[in-house]
Design an enzyme around this catalytic site. Structure first.
Site, PDB file in Angstrom:
ATOM      1  NE  ARG A  25      -3.208   2.536   3.121  1.00 58.75           N
ATOM      2  CZ  ARG A  25      -3.590   3.365   4.339  1.00 58.75           C
ATOM      3  NH1 ARG A  25      -4.363   2.010   4.869  1.00 58.75           N
ATOM      4  NH2 ARG A  25      -4.336   4.538   3.918  1.00 58.75           N
ATOM      5  CG  HIS A  26       0.731   3.879  -3.010  1.00 59.45           C
ATOM      6  ND1 HIS A  26       2.806   4.430  -3.280  1.00 59.45           N
ATOM      7  CD2 HIS A  26      -0.269   3.544  -4.026  1.00 59.45           C
ATOM      8  CE1 HIS A  26       1.720   3.935  -4.759  1.00 59.45           C
ATOM      9  NE2 HIS A  26       0.882   3.938  -5.053  1.00 59.45           N
ATOM     10  CB  VAL A  27       1.279   3.658   3.891  1.00 61.95           C
ATOM     11  CG1 VAL A  27       1.367   2.131   4.056  1.00 61.95           C
ATOM     12  CG2 VAL A  27       0.540   4.175   5.519  1.00 61.95           C
TER      13      VAL A  27
END
Length: 405
Positions: free
Chosen positions: A163-165
Protein backbone atom coordinates in the site's frame (compact mmCIF):
# COMPACT_ATOMS: atom_id res chain seq x y z
CA UNK A 1 11.47 -45.45 113.27
CA UNK A 2 10.21 -44.62 109.85
CA UNK A 3 11.39 -46.49 106.79
CA UNK A 4 12.56 -44.83 103.72
CA UNK A 5 10.76 -46.83 100.97
CA UNK A 6 12.19 -44.72 98.20
CA UNK A 7 15.66 -45.75 99.03
CA UNK A 8 14.71 -49.36 99.55
CA UNK A 9 16.21 -51.74 97.00
CA UNK A 10 13.00 -53.71 96.79
CA UNK A 11 10.90 -50.71 95.94
CA UNK A 12 13.43 -49.58 93.40
CA UNK A 13 13.29 -52.91 91.60
CA UNK A 14 9.46 -53.28 91.65
CA UNK A 15 8.18 -49.76 90.94
CA UNK A 16 10.70 -47.93 88.85
CA UNK A 17 10.62 -50.18 85.72
CA UNK A 18 6.81 -50.18 85.67
CA UNK A 19 6.66 -46.46 85.90
CA UNK A 20 9.24 -46.06 83.15
CA UNK A 21 7.44 -48.55 80.87
CA UNK A 22 4.13 -46.84 81.37
CA UNK A 23 5.55 -43.45 80.63
CA UNK A 24 7.25 -44.78 77.45
CA UNK A 25 4.04 -46.42 76.25
CA UNK A 26 2.13 -43.19 76.66
CA UNK A 27 4.86 -41.28 74.73
CA UNK A 28 4.94 -43.73 71.80
CA UNK A 29 1.18 -43.91 71.55
CA UNK A 30 0.90 -40.12 71.40
CA UNK A 31 3.71 -39.98 68.80
CA UNK A 32 2.12 -42.63 66.60
CA UNK A 33 -1.25 -40.93 66.80
CA UNK A 34 0.32 -37.64 65.58
CA UNK A 35 2.19 -39.16 62.62
CA UNK A 36 -0.89 -40.13 60.55
CA UNK A 37 -2.36 -36.65 61.05
CA UNK A 38 0.79 -34.94 59.81
CA UNK A 39 1.11 -37.31 56.86
CA UNK A 40 -2.48 -36.70 55.80
CA UNK A 41 -2.09 -32.92 55.72
CA UNK A 42 1.08 -33.15 53.69
CA UNK A 43 -0.44 -35.55 51.21
CA UNK A 44 -3.52 -33.40 50.87
CA UNK A 45 -1.39 -30.34 50.14
CA UNK A 46 0.65 -32.25 47.57
CA UNK A 47 -2.46 -33.46 45.77
CA UNK A 48 -3.99 -29.99 45.68
CA UNK A 49 -0.78 -28.46 44.37
CA UNK A 50 -0.57 -31.11 41.65
CA UNK A 51 -4.17 -30.49 40.64
CA UNK A 52 -3.58 -26.72 40.54
CA UNK A 53 -0.54 -27.02 38.28
CA UNK A 54 -2.38 -29.44 36.01
CA UNK A 55 -5.32 -27.06 35.62
CA UNK A 56 -3.04 -24.06 35.18
CA UNK A 57 -0.99 -25.83 32.51
CA UNK A 58 -4.12 -27.05 30.74
CA UNK A 59 -5.47 -23.50 30.64
CA UNK A 60 -2.28 -22.19 29.07
CA UNK A 61 -2.30 -25.06 26.60
CA UNK A 62 -5.76 -24.11 25.35
CA UNK A 63 -5.21 -20.35 25.31
CA UNK A 64 -1.89 -20.49 23.44
CA UNK A 65 -2.71 -23.32 21.11
CA UNK A 66 -0.08 -25.54 22.69
CA UNK A 67 1.62 -26.46 25.94
CA UNK A 68 3.41 -23.77 27.97
CA UNK A 69 7.18 -23.70 27.89
CA UNK A 70 7.50 -25.05 31.43
CA UNK A 71 5.59 -28.21 30.46
CA UNK A 72 7.76 -28.63 27.38
CA UNK A 73 10.82 -28.30 29.58
CA UNK A 74 9.44 -30.88 31.99
CA UNK A 75 8.64 -33.24 29.13
CA UNK A 76 12.13 -32.80 27.73
CA UNK A 77 13.58 -33.54 31.17
CA UNK A 78 11.44 -36.63 31.70
CA UNK A 79 11.67 -37.84 28.12
CA UNK A 80 9.17 -38.13 25.27
CA UNK A 81 5.72 -39.39 26.16
CA UNK A 82 4.63 -42.86 25.13
CA UNK A 83 1.81 -41.35 23.03
CA UNK A 84 4.28 -39.44 20.88
CA UNK A 85 6.47 -42.52 20.67
CA UNK A 86 3.51 -44.58 19.47
CA UNK A 87 1.83 -42.05 17.16
CA UNK A 88 4.55 -39.55 16.32
CA UNK A 89 4.27 -35.76 16.52
CA UNK A 90 1.89 -33.91 14.17
CA UNK A 91 3.49 -32.59 11.01
CA UNK A 92 4.03 -28.81 11.49
CA UNK A 93 3.17 -26.37 8.71
CA UNK A 94 6.43 -25.07 7.35
CA UNK A 95 6.24 -21.29 6.81
CA UNK A 96 8.81 -19.35 4.81
CA UNK A 97 10.99 -16.94 6.73
CA UNK A 98 10.15 -14.15 6.89
CA UNK A 99 6.45 -14.89 6.53
CA UNK A 100 5.28 -11.27 7.02
CA UNK A 101 6.45 -8.73 4.43
CA UNK A 102 5.25 -5.14 3.92
CA UNK A 103 5.93 -3.15 0.75
CA UNK A 104 4.89 0.44 1.60
CA UNK A 105 5.41 1.48 -1.98
CA UNK A 106 6.46 5.03 -2.88
CA UNK A 107 4.34 6.65 -5.58
CA UNK A 108 5.76 6.89 -9.11
CA UNK A 109 8.72 4.62 -8.25
CA UNK A 110 7.82 1.62 -10.35
CA UNK A 111 5.38 0.24 -7.82
CA UNK A 112 2.85 -0.73 -10.48
CA UNK A 113 5.50 -2.79 -12.21
CA UNK A 114 6.26 -4.63 -8.99
CA UNK A 115 2.59 -5.10 -8.04
CA UNK A 116 1.79 -6.81 -11.33
CA UNK A 117 4.83 -9.05 -10.86
CA UNK A 118 3.63 -9.86 -7.36
CA UNK A 119 0.20 -10.86 -8.66
CA UNK A 120 1.86 -13.37 -10.96
CA UNK A 121 4.24 -14.59 -8.26
CA UNK A 122 1.44 -15.01 -5.70
CA UNK A 123 -0.33 -17.36 -8.09
CA UNK A 124 2.88 -19.26 -8.71
CA UNK A 125 4.15 -19.58 -5.11
CA UNK A 126 0.82 -19.59 -3.25
CA UNK A 127 1.48 -16.74 -0.82
CA UNK A 128 -1.16 -14.28 0.29
CA UNK A 129 -0.86 -10.94 -1.54
CA UNK A 130 -2.85 -8.23 0.24
CA UNK A 131 -3.13 -5.09 -1.88
CA UNK A 132 -4.97 -2.09 -0.46
CA UNK A 133 -7.46 -0.13 -2.53
CA UNK A 134 -6.53 3.10 -0.68
CA UNK A 135 -4.08 5.16 -2.73
CA UNK A 136 -4.24 8.68 -1.36
CA UNK A 137 -4.01 8.29 2.44
CA UNK A 138 -0.41 7.87 3.54
CA UNK A 139 -0.70 9.62 6.95
CA UNK A 140 -2.82 8.01 9.64
CA UNK A 141 -4.08 8.82 13.10
CA UNK A 142 -2.98 6.60 16.00
CA UNK A 143 -6.26 4.69 15.93
CA UNK A 144 -5.98 4.21 12.17
CA UNK A 145 -2.41 3.00 12.59
CA UNK A 146 -3.38 0.41 15.20
CA UNK A 147 -6.35 -0.82 13.16
CA UNK A 148 -4.25 -1.15 10.02
CA UNK A 149 -1.40 -2.92 11.80
CA UNK A 150 -3.79 -5.38 13.42
CA UNK A 151 -5.42 -6.08 10.05
CA UNK A 152 -2.01 -6.64 8.49
CA UNK A 153 -0.82 -8.93 11.29
CA UNK A 154 -4.02 -11.00 11.15
CA UNK A 155 -3.58 -11.78 7.46
CA UNK A 156 -2.99 -15.49 6.70
CA UNK A 157 0.73 -16.21 6.53
CA UNK A 158 2.86 -16.12 4.50
CA UNK A 159 1.66 -12.75 3.26
CA UNK A 160 2.96 -9.69 1.46
CA UNK A 161 1.03 -6.48 2.14
CA UNK A 162 1.36 -3.53 -0.21
CA UNK A 163 0.00 0.00 0.00
CA UNK A 164 1.01 3.64 -0.44
CA UNK A 165 1.53 4.46 3.25
CA UNK A 166 4.24 6.01 5.37
CA UNK A 167 6.30 3.72 7.59
CA UNK A 168 4.38 2.08 10.46
CA UNK A 169 6.20 1.24 13.69
CA UNK A 170 4.56 -2.01 14.80
CA UNK A 171 6.74 -2.48 17.87
CA UNK A 172 5.59 0.84 19.29
CA UNK A 173 2.15 -0.73 19.77
CA UNK A 174 3.57 -4.11 20.87
CA UNK A 175 2.75 -5.81 17.58
CA UNK A 176 5.25 -8.06 15.83
CA UNK A 177 7.23 -6.05 13.30
CA UNK A 178 7.13 -7.39 9.73
CA UNK A 179 9.96 -7.18 7.23
CA UNK A 180 9.85 -4.07 5.02
CA UNK A 181 10.94 -3.70 1.39
CA UNK A 182 10.73 -0.70 -0.95
CA UNK A 183 12.04 0.96 -4.11
CA UNK A 184 12.82 4.63 -4.68
CA UNK A 185 13.80 6.71 -7.66
CA UNK A 186 15.82 9.81 -8.55
CA UNK A 187 13.75 12.52 -6.79
CA UNK A 188 13.51 14.96 -9.70
CA UNK A 189 12.67 12.17 -12.13
CA UNK A 190 9.94 10.97 -9.78
CA UNK A 191 8.57 14.52 -9.49
CA UNK A 192 8.49 15.02 -13.27
CA UNK A 193 6.76 11.70 -13.86
CA UNK A 194 4.09 12.51 -11.28
CA UNK A 195 3.63 16.09 -12.52
CA UNK A 196 2.81 15.06 -16.10
CA UNK A 197 0.98 11.86 -15.24
CA UNK A 198 -1.53 13.73 -13.07
CA UNK A 199 -2.27 16.05 -15.99
CA UNK A 200 -2.09 13.89 -19.08
CA UNK A 201 -2.17 10.25 -18.03
CA UNK A 202 -0.52 7.54 -20.11
CA UNK A 203 -0.95 5.51 -23.29
CA UNK A 204 -4.59 4.67 -22.55
CA UNK A 205 -5.52 8.17 -23.68
CA UNK A 206 -5.66 11.63 -22.25
CA UNK A 207 -9.24 11.15 -21.13
CA UNK A 208 -8.23 8.98 -18.15
CA UNK A 209 -6.57 11.96 -16.45
CA UNK A 210 -9.99 13.60 -16.27
CA UNK A 211 -11.07 10.72 -14.03
CA UNK A 212 -7.97 10.95 -11.83
CA UNK A 213 -8.02 14.76 -11.40
CA UNK A 214 -11.59 15.86 -12.19
CA UNK A 215 -11.28 19.10 -10.17
CA UNK A 216 -8.18 20.33 -12.01
CA UNK A 217 -8.88 23.38 -14.15
CA UNK A 218 -7.30 23.85 -17.56
CA UNK A 219 -5.11 26.69 -16.30
CA UNK A 220 -3.55 24.30 -13.80
CA UNK A 221 -3.51 21.30 -16.13
CA UNK A 222 -1.59 23.10 -18.86
CA UNK A 223 0.64 25.08 -16.50
CA UNK A 224 4.19 25.17 -17.81
CA UNK A 225 6.43 23.25 -15.43
CA UNK A 226 9.13 25.92 -15.57
CA UNK A 227 6.63 28.54 -14.41
CA UNK A 228 5.47 26.20 -11.68
CA UNK A 229 9.03 25.77 -10.38
CA UNK A 230 10.44 29.26 -10.85
CA UNK A 231 7.35 31.05 -9.55
CA UNK A 232 7.15 28.76 -6.54
CA UNK A 233 3.71 27.24 -7.08
CA UNK A 234 2.66 24.95 -4.16
CA UNK A 235 2.87 21.80 -6.31
CA UNK A 236 6.49 22.57 -7.17
CA UNK A 237 7.75 23.65 -3.77
CA UNK A 238 8.04 22.37 -0.22
CA UNK A 239 6.48 20.56 1.48
CA UNK A 240 4.92 18.99 -1.65
CA UNK A 241 8.29 18.07 -3.18
CA UNK A 242 9.42 16.60 0.17
CA UNK A 243 7.86 13.29 -0.79
CA UNK A 244 10.15 10.24 -0.50
CA UNK A 245 11.60 10.71 3.00
CA UNK A 246 8.24 10.60 4.86
CA UNK A 247 7.64 7.09 3.50
CA UNK A 248 10.63 5.94 5.57
CA UNK A 249 10.53 8.45 8.43
CA UNK A 250 7.07 7.40 9.59
CA UNK A 251 3.87 8.87 10.97
CA UNK A 252 5.35 11.53 13.27
CA UNK A 253 4.22 15.05 12.22
CA UNK A 254 7.85 16.19 12.04
CA UNK A 255 8.46 13.57 9.36
CA UNK A 256 6.62 15.81 6.92
CA UNK A 257 8.81 18.83 7.60
CA UNK A 258 11.89 19.07 5.34
CA UNK A 259 14.95 18.93 7.56
CA UNK A 260 17.72 16.92 9.17
CA UNK A 261 15.48 15.33 11.80
CA UNK A 262 13.23 13.60 9.28
CA UNK A 263 16.22 12.66 7.12
CA UNK A 264 18.12 10.98 9.97
CA UNK A 265 15.06 9.18 11.27
CA UNK A 266 14.35 7.84 7.79
CA UNK A 267 17.93 6.55 7.53
CA UNK A 268 17.65 4.89 10.93
CA UNK A 269 14.40 3.16 10.00
CA UNK A 270 15.94 1.87 6.79
CA UNK A 271 18.88 0.36 8.66
CA UNK A 272 16.74 -1.18 11.40
CA UNK A 273 13.55 -2.27 9.65
CA UNK A 274 14.08 -2.69 5.90
CA UNK A 275 15.43 -5.87 4.38
CA UNK A 276 16.01 -4.07 1.09
CA UNK A 277 15.45 -0.62 -0.41
CA UNK A 278 16.37 -0.63 -4.08
CA UNK A 279 16.62 2.06 -6.72
CA UNK A 280 14.49 2.02 -9.85
CA UNK A 281 17.43 2.89 -12.08
CA UNK A 282 18.75 -0.63 -11.39
CA UNK A 283 15.44 -2.48 -11.27
CA UNK A 284 16.73 -5.79 -12.61
CA UNK A 285 19.34 -5.92 -9.85
CA UNK A 286 16.61 -5.06 -7.31
CA UNK A 287 14.55 -8.01 -8.52
CA UNK A 288 17.59 -10.27 -8.42
CA UNK A 289 18.34 -9.31 -4.82
CA UNK A 290 14.70 -9.84 -3.85
CA UNK A 291 14.89 -13.28 -5.42
CA UNK A 292 17.99 -14.05 -3.32
CA UNK A 293 16.67 -12.56 -0.06
CA UNK A 294 13.01 -13.65 -0.28
CA UNK A 295 13.01 -16.79 -2.44
CA UNK A 296 9.61 -17.95 -1.19
CA UNK A 297 8.11 -14.83 -2.73
CA UNK A 298 10.33 -13.83 -5.66
CA UNK A 299 11.81 -17.00 -7.14
CA UNK A 300 11.57 -16.71 -10.92
CA UNK A 301 10.74 -12.99 -10.92
CA UNK A 302 13.51 -12.12 -13.38
CA UNK A 303 12.32 -14.75 -15.85
CA UNK A 304 8.84 -13.23 -15.76
CA UNK A 305 10.15 -9.66 -15.98
CA UNK A 306 12.36 -10.46 -18.99
CA UNK A 307 9.76 -12.53 -20.84
CA UNK A 308 8.55 -11.10 -24.18
CA UNK A 309 4.92 -11.18 -23.06
CA UNK A 310 5.61 -9.13 -19.96
CA UNK A 311 7.88 -6.72 -21.87
CA UNK A 312 5.07 -6.19 -24.34
CA UNK A 313 2.75 -5.26 -21.49
CA UNK A 314 5.35 -2.91 -20.00
CA UNK A 315 6.04 -1.11 -23.26
CA UNK A 316 2.36 -0.28 -23.67
CA UNK A 317 2.47 2.25 -20.84
CA UNK A 318 4.30 5.51 -20.27
CA UNK A 319 3.56 9.04 -19.16
CA UNK A 320 2.67 11.25 -22.11
CA UNK A 321 3.80 14.84 -22.79
CA UNK A 322 6.68 14.45 -20.37
CA UNK A 323 9.60 16.78 -20.95
CA UNK A 324 12.57 18.07 -18.98
CA UNK A 325 12.47 21.61 -17.50
CA UNK A 326 15.15 24.17 -18.17
CA UNK A 327 18.50 23.96 -16.41
CA UNK A 328 17.63 26.97 -14.25
CA UNK A 329 14.37 25.36 -13.13
CA UNK A 330 16.11 22.07 -12.40
CA UNK A 331 18.74 23.78 -10.28
CA UNK A 332 16.03 25.50 -8.23
CA UNK A 333 14.16 22.23 -7.87
CA UNK A 334 17.33 20.39 -6.83
CA UNK A 335 17.97 22.95 -4.09
CA UNK A 336 14.45 22.40 -2.75
CA UNK A 337 15.05 18.64 -2.86
CA UNK A 338 18.50 18.61 -1.26
CA UNK A 339 17.34 16.42 1.65
CA UNK A 340 15.61 14.07 -0.78
CA UNK A 341 18.86 13.74 -2.74
CA UNK A 342 20.90 13.14 0.39
CA UNK A 343 18.53 10.31 1.27
CA UNK A 344 18.57 8.97 -2.30
CA UNK A 345 22.37 8.90 -2.31
CA UNK A 346 22.35 7.12 1.06
CA UNK A 347 19.96 4.45 -0.29
CA UNK A 348 22.01 4.05 -3.44
CA UNK A 349 25.19 3.50 -1.43
CA UNK A 350 23.45 0.97 0.82
CA UNK A 351 22.04 -0.81 -2.21
CA UNK A 352 25.43 -1.02 -3.90
CA UNK A 353 26.96 -2.30 -0.67
CA UNK A 354 24.42 -5.11 -0.55
CA UNK A 355 25.05 -5.92 -4.19
CA UNK A 356 28.74 -6.18 -3.40
CA UNK A 357 28.05 -8.57 -0.50
CA UNK A 358 25.90 -10.73 -2.77
CA UNK A 359 28.53 -10.64 -5.51
CA UNK A 360 26.85 -8.38 -8.07
CA UNK A 361 28.86 -5.73 -9.86
CA UNK A 362 27.56 -2.18 -9.38
CA UNK A 363 27.65 0.35 -12.17
CA UNK A 364 28.86 3.64 -10.66
CA UNK A 365 26.66 6.64 -11.31
CA UNK A 366 27.61 10.31 -11.08
CA UNK A 367 26.86 12.02 -7.81
CA UNK A 368 27.50 15.58 -9.00
CA UNK A 369 24.51 17.46 -10.32
CA UNK A 370 26.19 18.55 -13.54
CA UNK A 371 24.47 20.28 -16.50
CA UNK A 372 25.10 17.22 -18.65
CA UNK A 373 23.40 15.11 -16.02
CA UNK A 374 20.46 17.51 -15.98
CA UNK A 375 20.01 17.33 -19.73
CA UNK A 376 19.98 13.53 -19.65
CA UNK A 377 17.83 13.30 -16.56
CA UNK A 378 14.65 12.30 -18.36
CA UNK A 379 16.44 9.43 -20.10
CA UNK A 380 18.10 7.91 -17.03
CA UNK A 381 15.17 5.87 -15.80
CA UNK A 382 13.34 3.49 -18.14
CA UNK A 383 9.62 4.19 -17.94
CA UNK A 384 8.06 1.60 -15.64
CA UNK A 385 4.41 0.76 -15.49
CA UNK A 386 2.64 3.63 -13.80
CA UNK A 387 0.11 4.14 -11.02
CA UNK A 388 -1.76 1.37 -9.19
CA UNK A 389 -5.23 2.86 -9.53
CA UNK A 390 -5.84 1.27 -12.94
CA UNK A 391 -4.43 -2.23 -12.56
CA UNK A 392 -7.54 -4.13 -13.57
CA UNK A 393 -7.02 -4.23 -17.33
CA UNK A 394 -3.34 -5.08 -17.04
CA UNK A 395 -4.00 -7.73 -14.39
CA UNK A 396 -6.47 -9.45 -16.69
CA UNK A 397 -3.75 -9.61 -19.34
CA UNK A 398 -1.24 -10.77 -16.75
CA UNK A 399 -3.48 -13.53 -15.41
CA UNK A 400 -4.31 -14.63 -18.92
CA UNK A 401 -0.61 -14.80 -19.75
CA UNK A 402 0.03 -16.76 -16.53
CA UNK A 403 -2.57 -19.37 -17.49
CA UNK A 404 -1.12 -19.87 -20.96
CA UNK A 405 2.54 -19.81 -19.92
Amino acid sequence: MMKNFSSSPLNSNNQTPNHIRERNNRKYSSLLSAIPLRFSLRGYGFCMATLFFFCFGSLFYQLNGGPPKILLDIRQYLGESTYLDDHGPPVPKVLPFPSQVVYNRVGKCGSRTVVILLRLLAEKHQFNLVSSDIHNKTRLTKHEQVDLMKNISNSPQPFLYTRHVHFLNFTRFRIEQPVYINIIRDPINRFLSNYFFRRFGDWRGEQNHLIRTPGMKDDERYLDINVCILENYPECSNPRVFYIIPYFCGQHPQCREPGVWALERAKQNVLENYLLVGILEELEDVLLLLERLLPHYFTGVLNIYKSPDYRKMGNMTGTVRKHTPTLEALQVLYHRMRYEYEFYNFIRDQFHLMKKKIGLKSVSQPTAYSPAFLRELALRTPEPLDEDEELDTDLEDANSWLVHS
